[in-house]
Design a protein around this motif. Structure first.
Motif, PDB file in Angstrom:
ATOM      1  N   GLY A   1      44.627  41.132  43.003  1.00 11.73           N
ATOM      2  CA  GLY A   1      45.514  41.713  41.988  1.00 11.73           C
ATOM      3  C   GLY A   1      46.926  41.169  42.009  1.00 11.73           C
ATOM      4  N   VAL A   2      47.334  40.510  43.100  1.00  8.36           N
ATOM      5  CA  VAL A   2      48.667  39.908  43.206  1.00  8.36           C
ATOM      6  C   VAL A   2      48.507  38.516  43.802  1.00  8.36           C
ATOM      7  N   ASP A   3      49.552  37.715  43.667  1.00 12.58           N
ATOM      8  CA  ASP A   3      49.475  36.330  44.118  1.00 12.58           C
ATOM      9  C   ASP A   3      49.808  36.187  45.597  1.00 12.58           C
ATOM     10  N   ALA A   4      49.025  35.366  46.292  1.00 11.46           N
ATOM     11  CA  ALA A   4      49.332  34.888  47.650  1.00 11.46           C
ATOM     12  C   ALA A   4      49.545  36.006  48.663  1.00 11.46           C
ATOM     13  N   ALA A   5      48.797  37.105  48.537  1.00 13.98           N
ATOM     14  CA  ALA A   5      48.844  38.199  49.513  1.00 13.98           C
ATOM     15  C   ALA A   5      47.536  38.185  50.297  1.00 13.98           C
ATOM     16  N   TYR A   6      47.634  38.184  51.638  1.00 13.51           N
ATOM     17  CA  TYR A   6      46.458  38.030  52.483  1.00 13.51           C
ATOM     18  C   TYR A   6      46.380  39.182  53.493  1.00 13.51           C
ATOM     19  N   TRP A   7      45.281  39.908  53.433  1.00 13.44           N
ATOM     20  CA  TRP A   7      44.969  40.977  54.383  1.00 13.44           C
ATOM     21  C   TRP A   7      44.284  40.362  55.590  1.00 13.44           C
ATOM     22  N   CYS A   8      44.587  40.868  56.779  1.00  7.05           N
ATOM     23  CA  CYS A   8      43.868  40.408  57.969  1.00  7.05           C
ATOM     24  C   CYS A   8      43.631  41.579  58.911  1.00  7.05           C
ATOM     25  N   GLU A   9      42.603  41.451  59.710  1.00  7.88           N
ATOM     26  CA  GLU A   9      42.171  42.509  60.635  1.00  7.88           C
ATOM     27  C   GLU A   9      42.381  42.048  62.070  1.00  7.88           C
ATOM     28  N   THR A  10      43.080  42.876  62.853  1.00  6.20           N
ATOM     29  CA  THR A  10      43.258  42.602  64.274  1.00  6.20           C
ATOM     30  C   THR A  10      42.756  43.811  65.062  1.00  6.20           C
ATOM     31  N   PRO A  11      42.555  43.675  66.364  1.00  6.38           N
ATOM     32  CA  PRO A  11      41.965  44.779  67.128  1.00  6.38           C
ATOM     33  C   PRO A  11      42.758  46.088  67.063  1.00  6.38           C
ATOM     34  N   GLU A  12      44.091  46.015  67.050  1.00  9.20           N
ATOM     35  CA  GLU A  12      44.882  47.233  67.108  1.00  9.20           C
ATOM     36  C   GLU A  12      45.229  47.779  65.734  1.00  9.20           C
ATOM     37  N   LYS A  13      45.507  46.913  64.768  1.00  7.08           N
ATOM     38  CA  LYS A  13      45.874  47.350  63.419  1.00  7.08           C
ATOM     39  C   LYS A  13      45.642  46.197  62.452  1.00  7.08           C
ATOM     40  N   ASN A  14      45.628  46.516  61.186  1.00  2.00           N
ATOM     41  CA  ASN A  14      45.488  45.489  60.164  1.00  2.00           C
ATOM     42  C   ASN A  14      46.866  45.138  59.612  1.00  2.00           C
TER      43      ASN A  14
ATOM     44  N   ALA B   1      41.029  45.388  52.673  1.00  2.17           N
ATOM     45  CA  ALA B   1      41.675  44.622  51.610  1.00  2.17           C
ATOM     46  C   ALA B   1      41.531  45.326  50.269  1.00  2.17           C
ATOM     47  N   ASP B   2      40.361  45.896  50.005  1.00  5.49           N
ATOM     48  CA  ASP B   2      40.161  46.624  48.740  1.00  5.49           C
ATOM     49  C   ASP B   2      41.077  47.843  48.659  1.00  5.49           C
ATOM     50  N   ASP B   3      41.285  48.498  49.790  1.00  2.68           N
ATOM     51  CA  ASP B   3      42.126  49.689  49.797  1.00  2.68           C
ATOM     52  C   ASP B   3      43.572  49.390  49.421  1.00  2.68           C
ATOM     53  N   VAL B   4      44.031  48.198  49.733  1.00  2.52           N
ATOM     54  CA  VAL B   4      45.439  47.879  49.536  1.00  2.52           C
ATOM     55  C   VAL B   4      45.705  47.183  48.202  1.00  2.52           C
ATOM     56  N   GLU B   5      44.661  46.909  47.428  1.00  2.00           N
ATOM     57  CA  GLU B   5      44.837  46.229  46.142  1.00  2.00           C
ATOM     58  C   GLU B   5      45.757  47.021  45.202  1.00  2.00           C
ATOM     59  N   LYS B   6      45.459  48.281  44.964  1.00  3.99           N
ATOM     60  CA  LYS B   6      46.258  49.082  44.030  1.00  3.99           C
ATOM     61  C   LYS B   6      47.674  49.301  44.556  1.00  3.99           C
ATOM     62  N   PRO B   7      47.859  49.707  45.835  1.00  5.45           N
ATOM     63  CA  PRO B   7      49.228  49.846  46.343  1.00  5.45           C
ATOM     64  C   PRO B   7      50.039  48.556  46.253  1.00  5.45           C
ATOM     65  N   ALA B   8      49.401  47.405  46.459  1.00  2.00           N
ATOM     66  CA  ALA B   8      50.123  46.134  46.375  1.00  2.00           C
ATOM     67  C   ALA B   8      50.571  45.868  44.938  1.00  2.00           C
TER      68      ALA B   8
END
Length: 321
Positions: free
Chosen positions: A209-222, A278-285
């Protein structure tokens, strides 16, 4: 006593500066001066090598995605379109985040070219280094990698070789199977290499939904890492205004924690709860993008609270390149 005959130097062919090839620093300069290359025509070449181009991807379509694929994304590819079209024996040119053995480029058996983006380069102009590698890959023998070298100081840049009307459309992969045409039937050593690379890759997704925004997952937090093209000072002011007003978040439990500076642009970073996908953050972004656009349009001086917020963001900024 007989007089000594005056010695004369043999005439040497005169070369223009543009015709002087690049050689080793301690080798004789090809111009015929008798001096070492580094003390003659190599001076200008050395200056070009060390002079930093702070925003090497400026002018390319998808500049912010170029930065993301260079610095943030483990495994991704994007098809490249050449300004003058592909050679007859090259079916495609694909940009890749990284290649096996950290090769700068690879000419596959079928003639297609993979251009690696996450490599050390010899000069201060990443665009020129990549363009030199690409040109050599187009002429390499099928089935061979292309090694790195120092690009000629007057060589073309990516902006000269690529079709600037063609969009960059990155495809993020869960692993590095794109290295080989048939990963399932690859040789055992190739399979082992793929497994090691895949184990080290951080799960990553590009928002739609926005340009050049990348979600990533790490062990402690995303995290969400969003590459933005706006001028640094203007962007930091806008982020500070939103942060001071409590409007810099991307939903409950999320927090703007700082930013990266990479290749002349700024990359704000948000911490996300582990359960946020990543889907969860689409609308807030998308909603944040609207708030940011409004904040970027404000030209009033920062308030005391906004200056304090800006100082906090600046103190947590990390330069990647």
């Amino acid at each position: 006593m007989a007089k000594k005959r005056p010695q004369t130097k043999a005439e040497r062919p005169q070369l223009s500066d543009a015709e002087i090839p690049v050689v080793g620093a301690r080798e004789p300069c090809p111009c015929g001066s008798g001096r070492r290359y580094k003390a003659c025509h190599g001076r200008a070449a050395a200056h070009a090598v060390t002079e930093l181009v702070p925003r090497p991807f400026e002018g390319l379509p998808g500049e912010c995605d170029w930065v993301a694929l260079r610095e943030l994304v483990p495994a991704a590819t994007a098809e490249l379109t050449l300004k003058d079209g592909l050679p007859a024996d090259v079916p495609s040119v694909t940009l890749a985040t990284v290649l096996p053995m950290a090769w700068p480029a690879l000419r596959r058996d079928d003639g297609s070219v993979l251009l690696g983006l996450q490599n050390d380069t010899a000069s201060g102009d990443l665009s020129r280094d990549l363009a030199d590698t690409l040109q050599r890959a187009l002429k390499a023998e099928p089935g061979t990698p292309v090694q790195g070298r120092r690009a000629p100081a007057d060589g073309p840049r990516l902006q000269d070789l690529l079709d600037l009307s063609a969009p960059l459309e990155p495809v993020v992969h869960s692993g590095f199977e794109f290295w080989v045409p048939d990963a399932e039937n690859a040789a055992p050593e190739v399979t082992a290499s793929l497994e090691r690379a895949n184990a080290a890759a951080i799960p990553t997704a590009r928002l739609t939904g926005v340009d050049a925004a990348y979600w990533c997952e790490t062990p402690e937090k995303n995290h969400l890492r969003w590459v933005m093209p706006h001028p640094e000072e203007q962007l930091l002011d806008a982020l500070a205004r939103l942060h001071a007003a409590g409007r810099s978040h991307l939903g409950e439990g999320t927090r703007l924690v700082g930013s990266f500076r990479a290749h002349g642009v700024i990359v704000p970073v948000w911490d996300l709860p582990s359960g946020v996908t990543a889907d969860d953050v689409e609308k807030p972004a998308a909603e944040f993008a609207e708030r940011l656009a409004a904040a970027l349009a404000v030209t009033d001086p920062l308030t005391v609270d906004e200056r304090r917020a800006r100082g906090g963001l600046t103190n947590r900024q990390v330069t990647l390149s």
